[in-house]
Write a protein that holds these residues in place. Structure first.
Motif, PDB file in Angstrom:
ATOM      1  N   ARG A 194     -82.293 -97.258 -20.174  1.00  0.00           N
ATOM      2  CA  ARG A 194     -82.964 -98.510 -19.906  1.00  0.00           C
ATOM      3  C   ARG A 194     -83.740 -99.050 -21.083  1.00  0.00           C
ATOM      4  O   ARG A 194     -84.378 -98.327 -21.915  1.00  0.00           O
ATOM      5  N   GLN A 195     -83.393-100.695 -21.125  1.00  0.00           N
ATOM      6  CA  GLN A 195     -83.966-101.105 -22.412  1.00  0.00           C
ATOM      7  C   GLN A 195     -85.636-101.278 -22.450  1.00  0.00           C
ATOM      8  O   GLN A 195     -86.236-101.483 -21.244  1.00  0.00           O
ATOM      9  N   ALA A 196     -86.330-100.780 -23.492  1.00  0.00           N
ATOM     10  CA  ALA A 196     -87.660-100.564 -23.419  1.00  0.00           C
ATOM     11  C   ALA A 196     -88.296-102.050 -23.598  1.00  0.00           C
ATOM     12  O   ALA A 196     -87.697-102.795 -24.002  1.00  0.00           O
ATOM     13  N   VAL A 197     -89.335-102.058 -22.908  1.00  0.00           N
ATOM     14  CA  VAL A 197     -90.079-103.153 -22.776  1.00  0.00           C
ATOM     15  C   VAL A 197     -90.819-103.235 -24.015  1.00  0.00           C
ATOM     16  O   VAL A 197     -91.750-102.365 -24.453  1.00  0.00           O
ATOM     17  N   THR A 198     -90.844-104.612 -24.865  1.00  0.00           N
ATOM     18  CA  THR A 198     -91.649-104.573 -25.950  1.00  0.00           C
ATOM     19  C   THR A 198     -92.436-105.705 -25.797  1.00  0.00           C
ATOM     20  O   THR A 198     -92.778-106.482 -24.802  1.00  0.00           O
ATOM     21  N   ILE A 199     -93.404-105.943 -27.024  1.00  0.00           N
ATOM     22  CA  ILE A 199     -94.366-107.055 -26.744  1.00  0.00           C
ATOM     23  C   ILE A 199     -94.030-108.474 -26.659  1.00  0.00           C
ATOM     24  O   ILE A 199     -94.321-109.318 -26.113  1.00  0.00           O
ATOM     25  N   ARG A 200     -92.518-108.577 -27.089  1.00  0.00           N
ATOM     26  CA  ARG A 200     -91.992-109.952 -26.983  1.00  0.00           C
ATOM     27  C   ARG A 200     -91.704-110.234 -25.605  1.00  0.00           C
ATOM     28  O   ARG A 200     -91.924-111.467 -25.335  1.00  0.00           O
ATOM     29  N   HIS A 201     -91.388-109.198 -24.852  1.00  0.00           N
ATOM     30  CA  HIS A 201     -90.975-109.365 -23.438  1.00  0.00           C
ATOM     31  C   HIS A 201     -91.986-109.776 -22.836  1.00  0.00           C
ATOM     32  O   HIS A 201     -92.310-110.643 -21.603  1.00  0.00           O
ATOM     33  N   VAL A 202     -93.261-109.098 -23.030  1.00  0.00           N
ATOM     34  CA  VAL A 202     -94.573-109.669 -22.604  1.00  0.00           C
ATOM     35  C   VAL A 202     -95.023-111.195 -22.828  1.00  0.00           C
ATOM     36  O   VAL A 202     -95.602-111.843 -21.944  1.00  0.00           O
ATOM     37  N   ALA A 203     -94.737-111.334 -24.123  1.00  0.00           N
ATOM     38  CA  ALA A 203     -94.955-112.591 -24.674  1.00  0.00           C
ATOM     39  C   ALA A 203     -94.431-113.804 -23.576  1.00  0.00           C
ATOM     40  O   ALA A 203     -94.868-114.907 -23.271  1.00  0.00           O
ATOM     41  N   ASP A 204     -92.918-113.399 -23.717  1.00  0.00           N
ATOM     42  CA  ASP A 204     -92.213-114.311 -23.075  1.00  0.00           C
ATOM     43  C   ASP A 204     -92.507-114.572 -21.496  1.00  0.00           C
ATOM     44  O   ASP A 204     -92.678-115.554 -20.869  1.00  0.00           O
ATOM     45  N   ASP A 205     -92.963-113.440 -20.888  1.00  0.00           N
ATOM     46  CA  ASP A 205     -93.087-113.459 -19.529  1.00  0.00           C
ATOM     47  C   ASP A 205     -94.617-114.223 -19.316  1.00  0.00           C
ATOM     48  O   ASP A 205     -94.448-115.053 -18.122  1.00  0.00           O
ATOM     49  N   ALA A 206     -95.617-114.062 -20.154  1.00  0.00           N
ATOM     50  CA  ALA A 206     -96.690-114.748 -19.784  1.00  0.00           C
ATOM     51  C   ALA A 206     -96.853-116.008 -20.357  1.00  0.00           C
ATOM     52  O   ALA A 206     -97.854-116.860 -20.267  1.00  0.00           O
ATOM     53  N   GLY A 207     -95.640-116.621 -21.369  1.00  0.00           N
ATOM     54  CA  GLY A 207     -95.722-117.695 -22.120  1.00  0.00           C
ATOM     55  C   GLY A 207     -96.726-118.014 -22.866  1.00  0.00           C
ATOM     56  O   GLY A 207     -97.338-119.312 -23.054  1.00  0.00           O
ATOM     57  N   VAL A 208     -97.026-116.877 -23.829  1.00  0.00           N
ATOM     58  CA  VAL A 208     -97.840-116.889 -24.900  1.00  0.00           C
ATOM     59  C   VAL A 208     -97.316-116.584 -26.105  1.00  0.00           C
ATOM     60  O   VAL A 208     -96.059-116.025 -26.233  1.00  0.00           O
ATOM     61  N   SER A 209     -98.239-116.430 -27.085  1.00  0.00           N
ATOM     62  CA  SER A 209     -97.658-115.995 -28.507  1.00  0.00           C
ATOM     63  C   SER A 209     -97.849-114.506 -28.612  1.00  0.00           C
ATOM     64  O   SER A 209     -98.490-113.990 -27.872  1.00  0.00           O
ATOM     65  N   LEU A 210     -97.070-113.888 -29.496  1.00  0.00           N
ATOM     66  CA  LEU A 210     -97.188-112.611 -29.843  1.00  0.00           C
ATOM     67  C   LEU A 210     -98.277-112.052 -30.188  1.00  0.00           C
ATOM     68  O   LEU A 210     -99.230-110.971 -29.842  1.00  0.00           O
ATOM     69  N   GLN A 211     -99.126-113.137 -31.064  1.00  0.00           N
ATOM     70  CA  GLN A 211    -100.596-112.781 -31.460  1.00  0.00           C
ATOM     71  C   GLN A 211    -101.452-112.612 -30.228  1.00  0.00           C
ATOM     72  O   GLN A 211    -102.482-111.894 -30.382  1.00  0.00           O
ATOM     73  N   THR A 212    -101.259-113.431 -29.230  1.00  0.00           N
ATOM     74  CA  THR A 212    -102.175-113.514 -28.247  1.00  0.00           C
ATOM     75  C   THR A 212    -102.134-112.158 -27.334  1.00  0.00           C
ATOM     76  O   THR A 212    -103.348-111.448 -27.087  1.00  0.00           O
ATOM     77  N   VAL A 213    -100.578-111.733 -27.354  1.00  0.00           N
ATOM     78  CA  VAL A 213    -100.678-110.509 -26.555  1.00  0.00           C
ATOM     79  C   VAL A 213    -101.303-109.353 -27.362  1.00  0.00           C
ATOM     80  O   VAL A 213    -102.105-108.230 -26.755  1.00  0.00           O
ATOM     81  N   SER A 214    -101.019-109.356 -28.820  1.00  0.00           N
ATOM     82  CA  SER A 214    -101.548-108.415 -29.604  1.00  0.00           C
ATOM     83  C   SER A 214    -102.972-108.359 -29.414  1.00  0.00           C
ATOM     84  O   SER A 214    -103.637-107.322 -29.304  1.00  0.00           O
ATOM     85  N   ARG A 215    -103.862-109.426 -29.364  1.00  0.00           N
ATOM     86  CA  ARG A 215    -105.070-109.543 -29.213  1.00  0.00           C
ATOM     87  C   ARG A 215    -105.909-108.852 -28.154  1.00  0.00           C
ATOM     88  O   ARG A 215    -106.857-108.283 -27.819  1.00  0.00           O
TER      89      ARG A 215
END
Length: 354
Positions: free
Chosen positions: A5-26
């Motif tokens: 199974r492909q690991a879920v990454t921070i980029r997947h979260v950012a795309d799903d939420a429609g925000v930047s990587l930096q926002t997810v990181s914060r």
């Protein structure tokens, strides 16, 4: 063969939420400059996708390592593990530290260092370089070793000194040793005991002296003798046998003994039985630590309950706060000990009190 199974990454979260990587990181790092609505939106995507942030990702996002390093004495820890005599100091450290770390997205790393050898500075430097911890927990006898404390101070790493009241860098945290010893002694005095022996730990541990101080203060306040009633051990069983024998072979033997570790207390129990003394009718016994072994003696041993888990939890909380910019208290912080009364104590009787 099944595909991984492909690991879920921070980029997947950012795309799903429609925000930047930096926002997810914060959001992941619980930074204050994120609007509540945005935080809820990102968290919803994290929950939906089952994303688990890795320490590596967190470390890349800022200056924190999200690691707390705990240093324990190598020689004594290994001896306890090898003896398999029920000592649970390390278990309680991990219980308090790991649970508190988990609340804040941290991990606790446990390392053994021999404070007596010539390589302690090198060992600690190597651990710091490899882990880059946000904070360090020092346990006795490391807590007051200047080679370690000065190194951490120079590296500007927040640290907590368990079992230390000495002023200086780092936050000192004590576990109510003196007060607990005094309270236990006062309990025995209230039960009519007038000659109360004390088996202390080694002089290299400050807590050993604090426990003696608590016993002595209670005895002196009641105008009871202390001369010849204190013997030292090394917290181990064999030393407890020797110390208890000296006390119980006195012409005017004690009617009660407080031992500074569970192993020394069980040793005192064995020596008492060898001399035909009934517990608690002819000798009352109180132990320090309240490790599992004292519940399975006959009778079960009354014990001062050391708040190890609560103390390490408090240390982790303070160090994580310091990593976020909060100031460490100058201390000392006192975490009170408890007392568990069991069948090994009773009214003074069959004694030769003065």
């Amino acid at each position: 063969m099944a595909r991984r199974r492909q690991a879920v990454t921070i980029r997947h979260v950012a795309d799903d939420a429609g925000v930047s990587l930096q926002t997810v990181s914060r959001v992941i790092n619980n930074e204050p400059n994120v609007r509540p609505a945005m935080k809820d939106r990102v968290q919803a995507s994290i929950d939906k996708l089952g994303y688990v942030p890795s320490i590596a990702a967190q470390r890349m996002s800022g200056s924190r390592s999200y690691l707390i390093l705990a240093l324990n004495d190598r020689e004594r820890t290994i001896a306890d593990w090898q003896s398999r005599q029920g000592t649970d100091w390390v278990d309680q450290m991990l219980l308090g530290g790991m649970l508190k770390c988990a609340e804040h997205g941290y991990r606790m790393i446990f390392e053994l260092v021999d404070t007596h050898n010539d390589h302690v500075e090198r060992e600690v430097k190597a651990a710091i370089a490899a882990l880059q911890p946000d904070g360090v927990i020092l346990t006795p006898p490391h807590s007051d070793n200047p080679l370690i404390t000065e190194l951490l101070e120079e590296a500007n790493i927040p640290f907590a000194r368990i079992g230390s009241r000495e002023p200086g860098a780092g936050v000192p945290i004590v576990m109510g040793d003196e007060g607990a010893a005094r309270a236990a002694t006062e309990r025995l005095i209230a039960m009519g005991h007038r000659r109360i022996g004390f088996i202390a730990g080694p002089s290299e541990y400050q807590v050993a002296q604090w426990r003696i101080d608590g016993w002595r203060k209670a005895m002196e306040a009641a105008r009871l003798p202390t001369s010849g009633l204190c013997e030292r051990g090394d917290f181990g069983f064999e030393s407890g046998l020797a110390a208890a024998a000296k006390l119980l072979d006195l012409e005017a033997r004690p009617t009660a003994i407080i031992a500074s570790s569970d192993q020394m207390a069980t040793a005192a129990l064995e020596v008492a039985r060898e001399r035909g003394l009934r517990i608690p009718e002819q000798l009352s016994l109180i132990s320090f630590d309240n490790t599992p072994i004292v519940r399975f003696t006959e009778p079960p041993l009354a014990a001062i309950d050391q708040p190890i888990a609560a103390t390490i939890s408090r240390a982790v909380e303070l160090l994580i706060g310091a990593a976020g910019g909060e100031s460490l208290p100058t201390g000392p912080i006192d975490v009170p000990a408890g007392f568990v009364e069991r069948g090994s104590i009773g009214p003074a009787g069959g004694a030769n009190d003065d």
